[in-house]
Scaffold this motif. Sequence first.
Motif, PDB file in Angstrom:
ATOM      1  N   UNK A 229       0.845  -1.195   0.000  1.00  0.00           N
ATOM      2  CA  UNK A 229       0.000   0.000   0.000  1.00  0.00           C
ATOM      3  C   UNK A 229       0.883   1.248   0.000  1.00  0.00           C
ATOM      4  N   UNK A 230       0.591   2.176  -0.888  1.00  0.00           N
ATOM      5  CA  UNK A 230       1.333   3.431  -0.964  1.00  0.00           C
ATOM      6  C   UNK A 230       0.329   4.577  -0.924  1.00  0.00           C
ATOM      7  N   UNK A 231       0.120   5.154   0.263  1.00  0.00           N
ATOM      8  CA  UNK A 231      -0.830   6.253   0.403  1.00  0.00           C
ATOM      9  C   UNK A 231      -0.307   7.541  -0.214  1.00  0.00           C
ATOM     10  N   UNK A 232       1.020   7.636  -0.320  1.00  0.00           N
ATOM     11  CA  UNK A 232       1.646   8.776  -0.975  1.00  0.00           C
ATOM     12  C   UNK A 232       2.839   8.258  -1.763  1.00  0.00           C
ATOM     13  N   UNK A 233       3.314   9.072  -2.696  1.00  0.00           N
ATOM     14  CA  UNK A 233       4.502   8.690  -3.463  1.00  0.00           C
ATOM     15  C   UNK A 233       5.676   8.482  -2.514  1.00  0.00           C
ATOM     16  N   UNK A 234       6.394   7.383  -2.700  1.00  0.00           N
ATOM     17  CA  UNK A 234       7.541   7.083  -1.856  1.00  0.00           C
ATOM     18  C   UNK A 234       7.207   6.305  -0.604  1.00  0.00           C
ATOM     19  N   UNK A 235       5.923   6.048  -0.354  1.00  0.00           N
ATOM     20  CA  UNK A 235       5.526   5.258   0.808  1.00  0.00           C
ATOM     21  C   UNK A 235       5.337   3.797   0.414  1.00  0.00           C
ATOM     22  N   UNK A 236       5.475   2.919   1.389  1.00  0.00           N
ATOM     23  CA  UNK A 236       5.245   1.487   1.145  1.00  0.00           C
ATOM     24  C   UNK A 236       4.942   0.810   2.475  1.00  0.00           C
ATOM     25  N   UNK A 237       3.739   0.242   2.569  1.00  0.00           N
ATOM     26  CA  UNK A 237       3.310  -0.408   3.808  1.00  0.00           C
ATOM     27  C   UNK A 237       2.711  -1.780   3.507  1.00  0.00           C
ATOM     28  N   UNK A 238       2.844  -2.671   4.468  1.00  0.00           N
ATOM     29  CA  UNK A 238       2.176  -3.970   4.411  1.00  0.00           C
ATOM     30  C   UNK A 238       1.650  -4.313   5.797  1.00  0.00           C
ATOM     31  N   UNK A 239       0.553  -5.034   5.826  1.00  0.00           N
ATOM     32  CA  UNK A 239      -0.003  -5.494   7.103  1.00  0.00           C
ATOM     33  C   UNK A 239       0.747  -6.741   7.552  1.00  0.00           C
TER      34      UNK A 239
END
Length: 494
Positions: free
Chosen positions: A39-49
């Motif tokens: 998941x990338x809510x903004x450019x340059x972000x990266x998240x996983x649950x």
Amino acid sequence: MHLLGFDIGSSSVKVSLIKGDNGALVASSFYPKEEMKITAHQAGWAEQAPEQWWKNLKLALHDVLATSKVAPESIEAIGISYQMHGLVMVDKDQEVIRPSIIWCDSRATTIGDKAFDEIGGQRCLTNLLNSPGNFTASKLKWVKDNEPQMFDRVHKIMLPGDYIAMKLTGEAQTTVSGLSEGIMWNFKENQLADLLFDNYGFSSDIIPEIVPTFANSGRLSDSAASELGLSTKTKVSYRAGDQPNNALSLNVLKPGEIATTAGTSGVVYGVSDEVKYDPQSRVNTFAHVNHSATDPRLGVLLCINGTGILNAWLKRMIGESVSYEEMNELAAAAPIGSDGISVLPFGNGAERVLNNRNIGSIISGVNFNIHQKGHLLRAAQEGIVFSFKYGMEIMENIGINASVIRAGKANMFLSPIFRNTLAGISEATIELYNTDGSVGAARGAGVGSGYYKSFDEAFSNLNKLEVVEPESSKKAHYEEAYQNWKLQLEKAIK
């Protein structure tokens, strides 16, 4: 007796089961079959649950147990390999507070740069061996500054592999190797990096219990054993980040040995017995899996973001119906140096080796009258290798000299051009093996549990598939091509 290895990647989770006595692979599986969601809510972000990792681990393990039909009681121990630098935060009930900010998230870069200046560059490097950069501690500082309500709930923070170990045993723990990859370990004082914690304004109490990389750190809890279909007798006895674990998988444990990977991104990982660092943090130094304060083993890591992803992009450009084998055949028709074409493979974001600059991929030297597909395809593979060589020259300045390079025979190493070019320009022998991160984690579990009495025993049956020697007759041609490539890079970064 059997050993299990879990490899927690950002694309998938792989599980492998091996026989302890001969290291033979019994069964393996991975989930999801398509790439795991980032998941990338903004450019340059990266998240996983983190819960997503656990779910996919269960699915892959179910396949392995169903295929192998081994008795759960026969599984001696579990080892864990995991994507490095990720931040997992849990509350007092061991519940995840927010999605993990993973390795490729760049939101905390300016935070790390500011801390580097405030603490002092030389002090950071001599104590932490790195700039705080965009690593785990800086990601936590971002949460503190931007999501204070989340931060206030934090009981412990962990790396992704620590989270999986906690799910297995119920114990929140970490390792010195893991802490070092988050820039949370002070090598000079052999303790937690309080100088950085003080700057960032959080207590070291949020760090869980520190256990050895190889150790019986717990047995499966009743709930985990029931959920996974395993036995409470099974130990969790090894954990390491994916690149130190890849080195372990290839039995790279001694100074002067090099492990490398070349998938979507590429890594060259060398082992040193001296506490050294790159003054510009273009390559990073972490505690290797067999590091100790009295017998240091440091892993110096070069990461190139744009490696196999360049080859995959070219495949899409020339037509999906063309196989990688056919691409290699086309490339082989072109001479070393590709008749003057140079490709800078830096089209997958900012590159640490270029001081975090994002120069994009650059193709130069094209002549419309003489160049064909094969020239471009060869130049791309050479460009990837030359980016490795460029970083390896930095590593040489801090004492990492390659005489033998070990790799799994996969991804870019399936290409004869790639491996011959790397051997030729580095003047190192390349050894290719049939192994991967999950199998290496299983072997690590055998060491940590005491099933294997030594590393030599654990890797006595590691299967070497191929040896590639540098061809001295072609050295001058590789060197000329590299110098042309390097000239194009110097123009690009001026």
